[in-house]
Design an enzyme around this catalytic site. Structure first.
Site, mmCIF file in Angstrom:
data_model
loop_
_atom_site.group_PDB
_atom_site.id
_atom_site.type_symbol
_atom_site.label_atom_id
_atom_site.label_comp_id
_atom_site.label_asym_id
_atom_site.label_seq_id
_atom_site.Cartn_x
_atom_site.Cartn_y
_atom_site.Cartn_z
ATOM 1 N N ARG A 131 -8.165 8.564 4.003
ATOM 2 C CA ARG A 131 -9.145 7.493 3.785
ATOM 3 C C ARG A 131 -9.818 7.094 5.102
ATOM 4 O O ARG A 131 -11.038 6.952 5.182
ATOM 5 C CB ARG A 131 -8.432 6.272 3.170
ATOM 6 C CG ARG A 131 -9.301 5.028 3.032
ATOM 7 C CD ARG A 131 -8.458 3.847 2.554
ATOM 8 N NE ARG A 131 -7.363 3.571 3.481
ATOM 9 C CZ ARG A 131 -7.468 2.833 4.584
ATOM 10 N NH1 ARG A 131 -8.620 2.264 4.886
ATOM 11 N NH2 ARG A 131 -6.431 2.645 5.374
ATOM 12 N N ARG A 132 -9.016 6.946 6.156
ATOM 13 C CA ARG A 132 -9.594 6.591 7.450
ATOM 14 C C ARG A 132 -10.419 7.745 8.008
ATOM 15 O O ARG A 132 -11.512 7.527 8.555
ATOM 16 C CB ARG A 132 -8.476 6.185 8.423
ATOM 17 C CG ARG A 132 -7.855 4.836 8.060
ATOM 18 C CD ARG A 132 -6.590 4.515 8.836
ATOM 19 N NE ARG A 132 -6.067 3.199 8.452
ATOM 20 C CZ ARG A 132 -4.787 2.850 8.572
ATOM 21 N NH1 ARG A 132 -3.892 3.692 9.046
ATOM 22 N NH2 ARG A 132 -4.404 1.651 8.197
ATOM 23 N N ARG A 188 2.910 4.949 17.182
ATOM 24 C CA ARG A 188 1.489 5.311 17.247
ATOM 25 C C ARG A 188 0.818 4.674 18.464
ATOM 26 O O ARG A 188 0.023 5.310 19.155
ATOM 27 C CB ARG A 188 0.773 4.874 15.958
ATOM 28 C CG ARG A 188 1.260 5.663 14.753
ATOM 29 C CD ARG A 188 0.407 5.394 13.542
ATOM 30 N NE ARG A 188 1.212 5.361 12.324
ATOM 31 C CZ ARG A 188 0.707 5.203 11.110
ATOM 32 N NH1 ARG A 188 -0.584 5.062 10.946
ATOM 33 N NH2 ARG A 188 1.492 5.191 10.059
ATOM 34 N N LYS A 223 0.816 -1.216 0.000
ATOM 35 C CA LYS A 223 0.000 0.000 0.000
ATOM 36 C C LYS A 223 0.850 1.267 0.000
ATOM 37 O O LYS A 223 0.342 2.339 -0.288
ATOM 38 C CB LYS A 223 -1.008 -0.010 1.160
ATOM 39 C CG LYS A 223 -0.471 0.369 2.505
ATOM 40 C CD LYS A 223 -1.663 0.679 3.400
ATOM 41 C CE LYS A 223 -1.204 0.887 4.819
ATOM 42 N NZ LYS A 223 -2.303 1.221 5.698
ATOM 43 N N ASP A 224 2.133 1.158 0.309
ATOM 44 C CA ASP A 224 3.034 2.313 0.224
ATOM 45 C C ASP A 224 3.679 2.456 -1.154
ATOM 46 O O ASP A 224 4.432 3.398 -1.385
ATOM 47 C CB ASP A 224 4.150 2.187 1.275
ATOM 48 C CG ASP A 224 3.605 2.151 2.698
ATOM 49 O OD1 ASP A 224 2.541 2.744 2.926
ATOM 50 O OD2 ASP A 224 4.255 1.526 3.557
ATOM 51 N N CYS A 281 -1.634 9.460 -1.281
ATOM 52 C CA CYS A 281 -2.087 9.630 0.111
ATOM 53 C C CYS A 281 -2.659 11.023 0.339
ATOM 54 O O CYS A 281 -3.024 11.376 1.449
ATOM 55 C CB CYS A 281 -0.987 9.272 1.101
ATOM 56 S SG CYS A 281 0.577 10.024 0.714
ATOM 57 N N ARG A 283 1.137 10.272 13.265
ATOM 58 C CA ARG A 283 2.075 9.655 12.322
ATOM 59 C C ARG A 283 3.130 8.869 13.081
ATOM 60 O O ARG A 283 3.138 8.809 14.295
ATOM 61 C CB ARG A 283 2.747 10.738 11.461
ATOM 62 C CG ARG A 283 1.931 11.119 10.239
ATOM 63 C CD ARG A 283 2.850 11.477 9.076
ATOM 64 N NE ARG A 283 3.780 10.400 8.778
ATOM 65 C CZ ARG A 283 4.989 10.570 8.278
ATOM 66 N NH1 ARG A 283 5.435 11.780 8.020
ATOM 67 N NH2 ARG A 283 5.769 9.533 8.037
HETATM 68 N N1 LIG Z 1 1.378 3.597 5.845
HETATM 69 C C1 LIG Z 1 2.116 2.783 6.768
HETATM 70 C C2 LIG Z 1 1.799 1.352 6.635
HETATM 71 N N2 LIG Z 1 2.073 0.676 5.503
HETATM 72 C C3 LIG Z 1 1.642 -0.614 5.659
HETATM 73 C C4 LIG Z 1 1.091 -0.736 6.912
HETATM 74 C C5 LIG Z 1 0.499 -1.956 7.473
HETATM 75 C C6 LIG Z 1 0.845 -3.255 6.803
HETATM 76 C C7 LIG Z 1 0.132 -3.532 5.518
HETATM 77 O O1 LIG Z 1 -0.866 -2.904 5.140
HETATM 78 O O2 LIG Z 1 0.594 -4.473 4.825
HETATM 79 C C8 LIG Z 1 1.196 0.500 7.560
HETATM 80 C C9 LIG Z 1 0.774 0.861 8.923
HETATM 81 C C10 LIG Z 1 -0.699 1.144 9.069
HETATM 82 O O3 LIG Z 1 -1.348 1.650 8.139
HETATM 83 O O4 LIG Z 1 -1.235 0.864 10.142
#
Ligand SMILES: NCc1[nH]cc(CCC(=O)O)c1CC(=O)O
Length: 306
Positions: free
Chosen positions: A130-131, A154, A82-83, A241, A148
């Site tokens: 999104r959240r 966190r 997702k990154d 993002c 963050r």
């Molecule tokens: N943006 C940070 C990030 N990138 C991936 C994950 C979690 C692991 C995943 O989705 O595979 C997280 C932390 C979160 O959003 O809590």
């Protein structure tokens, strides 16, 4: 003896866990192969005082790892999918997507068991647009506060009392052995994760046939298809993002179902669409759901919200 396979990784606990996981799967698949980690710092890790949405710049967590591969200090990089931006830098490929973990988001709190239990005006920490959009849609009364840092940071900020609850990805919390902190799952189809959430991706140089042959042993075809649909939708919408986009693709025997969402973090307005594939490709399914969202007026939500 062949040269060791070097894995570039960020240094957060989650990134190191994921890189170690890939290393151990590679060693299992290729007995005798030497695998080592190359931990690196990225811009996304260094800038902690601003939200990702305001820093902008896609691939904030990738660049330093890609430079290491270009300079032959590493052979592959391991990322949370997702990154990974919709479009990779030229010359790089996602050579494997691993089986997906729980893609849901996690409601985490020391005092409340679920989102619906939060008192009026409760403070919820998340910097993800999104959240935020989905929280606003369900609970317009909540006070949404930025949060963050890596997963452990966190959780520590929650424990210090800055928030009544925070939202994290279940996958990351569970990989760190902290699944016991999850009070409730925020799951599809009501609540959508980020495109690719819960999946680990291996990136490598497109031309590196020797390395890519090793990495191919880690490919999970079902996950690849699902995230291809989610990422195609996201790409069509110009996702980053800086906008609120959720996607979730279910792979069943009869085909794929893709759920998509575009939201406004400030107002809590959400647009939703869903479509099934009838033998068409995951990419065309992603484009179809993107078009359905655009037809509902998603455009106005897709200019950067920060
Ligand atoms: N943006 C940070 C990030 N990138 C991936 C994950 C979690 C692991 C995943 O989705 O595979 C997280 C932390 C979160 O959003 O809590």
């Amino acid at each position: 003896m062949t040269a060791p396979l070097r894995i570039a990784t960020r240094k957060s606990a989650l990134a190191l866990w994921q890189a170690e996981h890939v290393a151990s799967l590679l060693r299992q698949a290729h007995p005798g192969l030497q695998v080592e980690l190359v931990p690196l710092s990225t811009r996304g890790d260094e800038i902690l005082d601003r939200s990702l949405a305001t820093i902008g710049g896609k691939g904030l967590f990738l660049k330093e790892l890609e430079i290491a591969m270009l300079e032959d200090r590493a052979d592959i990089a391991v990322h949370s999918l997702k990154d990974v931006p919709a479009e990779l830098e030229p010359g790089f490929v996602l050579s494997a997507i691993l089986p997906r973990a729980d893609a849901a988001d996690a409601f985490i709190s020391n005092d409340y068991a679920a989102l619906t239990d939060l008192p009026n005006g409760a403070r919820v920490g998340t910097s993800s647009l999104r959240r935020q959009a989905q929280l606003r849609a369900l609970r317009p009364d909540l006070q949404l506060l930025d949060l963050r840092g890596n997963v452990n940071t966190r959780l520590a900020k929650l424990d210090e009392g800055h928030y009544d609850a925070i939202i994290l990805a279940c996958a990351g919390v569970e990989r760190l052995g902290l699944g016991g902190r999850i009070r409730a799952r925020l799951a599809s189809p009501d609540w959508l994760p980020a495109p690719g959430q819960g999946a680990i991706a291996v990136e490598s140089r497109a031309t590196d046939a020797r390395i890519n042959a090793y990495v191919a042993a880690l490919i999970d075809e079902e996950t690849r298809i699902a995230v291809e649909a989610e990422r195609a939708m996201n790409e069509k919408l110009g996702g980053s993002c800086a906008v609120a986009i959720g996607a979730w693709c279910v792979v069943a025997e009869h085909g794929l179902t893709l759920h998509g969402m575009v939201g406004n973090a400030a107002s809590g307005e959400l647009l939703r669409a869903q479509a099934d594939s009838r033998g068409d490709t995951p990419v065309s399914l992603g484009h179809e759901v993107a078009a359905m969202l655009l037809a509902q007026g998603a455009e106005t939500f897709l200019t950067p919200q920060r």
